[in-house]
Design a protein around this motif. Structure first.
Motif, PDB file in Angstrom:
ATOM      1  N   ARG A   1     -13.439   9.626  -1.298  1.00 41.65           N
ATOM      2  CA  ARG A   1     -13.340   9.173   0.105  1.00 41.65           C
ATOM      3  C   ARG A   1     -12.404   7.970   0.199  1.00 41.65           C
ATOM      4  O   ARG A   1     -11.623   7.866   1.152  1.00 41.65           O
ATOM      5  CB  ARG A   1     -14.739   8.828   0.622  1.00 41.65           C
ATOM      6  CG  ARG A   1     -14.738   8.218   2.012  1.00 41.65           C
ATOM      7  CD  ARG A   1     -16.072   8.347   2.698  1.00 41.65           C
ATOM      8  NE  ARG A   1     -16.104   7.601   3.942  1.00 41.65           N
ATOM      9  CZ  ARG A   1     -15.445   7.936   5.051  1.00 41.65           C
ATOM     10  NH1 ARG A   1     -14.708   9.031   5.070  1.00 41.65           N
ATOM     11  NH2 ARG A   1     -15.532   7.204   6.135  1.00 41.65           N
ATOM     12  N   ALA A   2     -12.479   7.077  -0.779  1.00 41.63           N
ATOM     13  CA  ALA A   2     -11.583   5.909  -0.768  1.00 41.63           C
ATOM     14  C   ALA A   2     -10.124   6.360  -0.840  1.00 41.63           C
ATOM     15  O   ALA A   2      -9.261   5.768  -0.186  1.00 41.63           O
ATOM     16  CB  ALA A   2     -11.929   4.971  -1.924  1.00 41.63           C
ATOM     17  N   ASP A   3      -9.848   7.394  -1.631  1.00 40.26           N
ATOM     18  CA  ASP A   3      -8.471   7.908  -1.710  1.00 40.26           C
ATOM     19  C   ASP A   3      -8.011   8.408  -0.343  1.00 40.26           C
ATOM     20  O   ASP A   3      -6.875   8.156   0.079  1.00 40.26           O
ATOM     21  CB  ASP A   3      -8.368   9.044  -2.724  1.00 40.26           C
ATOM     22  CG  ASP A   3      -8.589   8.577  -4.155  1.00 40.26           C
ATOM     23  OD1 ASP A   3      -8.302   7.411  -4.457  1.00 40.26           O
ATOM     24  OD2 ASP A   3      -9.047   9.406  -4.963  1.00 40.26           O
ATOM     25  N   ASP A   4      -8.877   9.151   0.325  1.00 37.24           N
ATOM     26  CA  ASP A   4      -8.533   9.656   1.666  1.00 37.24           C
ATOM     27  C   ASP A   4      -8.281   8.502   2.631  1.00 37.24           C
ATOM     28  O   ASP A   4      -7.324   8.528   3.415  1.00 37.24           O
ATOM     29  CB  ASP A   4      -9.658  10.530   2.214  1.00 37.24           C
ATOM     30  CG  ASP A   4      -9.793  11.847   1.465  1.00 37.24           C
ATOM     31  OD1 ASP A   4      -8.800  12.265   0.815  1.00 37.24           O
ATOM     32  OD2 ASP A   4     -10.884  12.444   1.527  1.00 37.24           O
ATOM     33  N   LEU A   5      -9.142   7.495   2.562  1.00 39.49           N
ATOM     34  CA  LEU A   5      -8.998   6.357   3.474  1.00 39.49           C
ATOM     35  C   LEU A   5      -7.764   5.528   3.142  1.00 39.49           C
ATOM     36  O   LEU A   5      -7.134   4.956   4.035  1.00 39.49           O
ATOM     37  CB  LEU A   5     -10.266   5.497   3.443  1.00 39.49           C
ATOM     38  CG  LEU A   5     -11.488   6.190   4.053  1.00 39.49           C
ATOM     39  CD1 LEU A   5     -12.764   5.434   3.702  1.00 39.49           C
ATOM     40  CD2 LEU A   5     -11.344   6.328   5.560  1.00 39.49           C
ATOM     41  N   TYR A   6      -7.405   5.481   1.857  1.00 41.65           N
ATOM     42  CA  TYR A   6      -6.182   4.776   1.481  1.00 41.65           C
ATOM     43  C   TYR A   6      -4.970   5.495   2.063  1.00 41.65           C
ATOM     44  O   TYR A   6      -4.030   4.852   2.547  1.00 41.65           O
ATOM     45  CB  TYR A   6      -6.054   4.666  -0.039  1.00 41.65           C
ATOM     46  CG  TYR A   6      -4.830   3.882  -0.431  1.00 41.65           C
ATOM     47  CD1 TYR A   6      -4.846   2.495  -0.397  1.00 41.65           C
ATOM     48  CD2 TYR A   6      -3.647   4.522  -0.789  1.00 41.65           C
ATOM     49  CE1 TYR A   6      -3.719   1.758  -0.711  1.00 41.65           C
ATOM     50  CE2 TYR A   6      -2.512   3.794  -1.108  1.00 41.65           C
ATOM     51  CZ  TYR A   6      -2.556   2.417  -1.075  1.00 41.65           C
ATOM     52  OH  TYR A   6      -1.442   1.701  -1.371  1.00 41.65           O
ATOM     53  N   ARG A   7      -4.988   6.796   2.018  1.00 42.26           N
ATOM     54  CA  ARG A   7      -3.885   7.567   2.603  1.00 42.26           C
ATOM     55  C   ARG A   7      -3.793   7.305   4.112  1.00 42.26           C
ATOM     56  O   ARG A   7      -2.706   7.129   4.656  1.00 42.26           O
ATOM     57  CB  ARG A   7      -4.077   9.059   2.312  1.00 42.26           C
ATOM     58  CG  ARG A   7      -2.844   9.902   2.651  1.00 42.26           C
ATOM     59  CD  ARG A   7      -2.996  11.352   2.205  1.00 42.26           C
ATOM     60  NE  ARG A   7      -4.209  11.943   2.729  1.00 42.26           N
ATOM     61  CZ  ARG A   7      -5.166  12.472   1.974  1.00 42.26           C
ATOM     62  NH1 ARG A   7      -5.049  12.495   0.672  1.00 42.26           N
ATOM     63  NH2 ARG A   7      -6.227  12.996   2.529  1.00 42.26           N
ATOM     64  N   ASP A   8      -4.954   7.260   4.774  1.00 40.48           N
ATOM     65  CA  ASP A   8      -4.958   6.945   6.214  1.00 40.48           C
ATOM     66  C   ASP A   8      -4.379   5.551   6.467  1.00 40.48           C
ATOM     67  O   ASP A   8      -3.605   5.352   7.413  1.00 40.48           O
ATOM     68  CB  ASP A   8      -6.386   7.009   6.773  1.00 40.48           C
ATOM     69  CG  ASP A   8      -6.948   8.419   6.763  1.00 40.48           C
ATOM     70  OD1 ASP A   8      -6.176   9.383   6.583  1.00 40.48           O
ATOM     71  OD2 ASP A   8      -8.183   8.549   6.907  1.00 40.48           O
ATOM     72  N   LEU A   9      -4.768   4.585   5.618  1.00 39.75           N
ATOM     73  CA  LEU A   9      -4.261   3.222   5.774  1.00 39.75           C
ATOM     74  C   LEU A   9      -2.752   3.190   5.544  1.00 39.75           C
ATOM     75  O   LEU A   9      -2.013   2.555   6.309  1.00 39.75           O
ATOM     76  CB  LEU A   9      -4.983   2.275   4.807  1.00 39.75           C
ATOM     77  CG  LEU A   9      -4.442   0.845   4.744  1.00 39.75           C
ATOM     78  CD1 LEU A   9      -4.490   0.161   6.102  1.00 39.75           C
ATOM     79  CD2 LEU A   9      -5.224   0.031   3.700  1.00 39.75           C
ATOM     80  N   ALA A  10      -2.285   3.857   4.501  1.00 42.39           N
ATOM     81  CA  ALA A  10      -0.845   3.872   4.214  1.00 42.39           C
ATOM     82  C   ALA A  10      -0.067   4.466   5.387  1.00 42.39           C
ATOM     83  O   ALA A  10       0.997   3.952   5.763  1.00 42.39           O
ATOM     84  CB  ALA A  10      -0.580   4.652   2.933  1.00 42.39           C
ATOM     85  N   THR A  11      -0.598   5.516   5.978  1.00 40.91           N
ATOM     86  CA  THR A  11       0.063   6.128   7.134  1.00 40.91           C
ATOM     87  C   THR A  11       0.092   5.145   8.300  1.00 40.91           C
ATOM     88  O   THR A  11       1.125   4.976   8.961  1.00 40.91           O
ATOM     89  CB  THR A  11      -0.665   7.422   7.542  1.00 40.91           C
ATOM     90  OG1 THR A  11      -0.628   8.330   6.448  1.00 40.91           O
ATOM     91  CG2 THR A  11      -0.017   8.059   8.761  1.00 40.91           C
ATOM     92  N   ALA A  12      -1.031   4.491   8.550  1.00 41.50           N
ATOM     93  CA  ALA A  12      -1.090   3.527   9.663  1.00 41.50           C
ATOM     94  C   ALA A  12      -0.103   2.388   9.437  1.00 41.50           C
ATOM     95  O   ALA A  12       0.566   1.940  10.377  1.00 41.50           O
ATOM     96  CB  ALA A  12      -2.516   2.987   9.802  1.00 41.50           C
ATOM     97  N   LEU A  13       0.012   1.918   8.189  1.00 41.63           N
ATOM     98  CA  LEU A  13       0.955   0.828   7.898  1.00 41.63           C
ATOM     99  C   LEU A  13       2.394   1.272   8.128  1.00 41.63           C
ATOM    100  O   LEU A  13       3.213   0.510   8.643  1.00 41.63           O
ATOM    101  CB  LEU A  13       0.767   0.350   6.451  1.00 41.63           C
ATOM    102  CG  LEU A  13      -0.531  -0.403   6.173  1.00 41.63           C
ATOM    103  CD1 LEU A  13      -0.721  -0.582   4.675  1.00 41.63           C
ATOM    104  CD2 LEU A  13      -0.552  -1.748   6.878  1.00 41.63           C
TER     105      LEU A  13
END
Ligand code: SF4
Length: 85
Positions: A3-15
């Motif tokens: 789940r952390a990997d998925d959320l990191y991808r979401d964060l990277a996209t948002a950034l």
């Protein structure tokens, strides 16, 4: 994939999609936790994270991953170790 990997991808996209992220280029956000002054993460949170457009993604990732360094959404995730005099 966690789940952390998925959320990191979401964060990277948002950034990538956000033109001005308040903490970018400010080294205190990537400092070792032991090098932060007491309450410094909270103060950084008020000054920068409180108006950050990616804060929800930042906090979601950090809550899942509990990064051992840095300030995320105005807080840290590792216990502070006592300083020696
Ligand atoms: S919420 Fe996260 S991305 Fe936004 S300024 Fe704070 S540490 Fe940086």
């Amino acid at each position: 994939m966690t789940r952390a990997d998925d959320l990191y991808r979401d964060l990277a996209t948002a950034l990538q999609e956000t033109p001005k992220v308040p903490c970018l280029g400010i080294d205190r956000f990537t400092a070792d936790i032991k090098d932060l002054a007491p309450n410094e993460s909270t103060q950084l949170g008020f000054a920068y994270c409180s108006h950050c457009p990616v804060k929800p993604a930042c906090v979601a990732y950090a809550d899942a991953a509990r990064p051992p360094a840095g300030v995320w959404g105005g807080r840290t995730y590792s216990p502070r170790t006592p300083r020696t005099p």
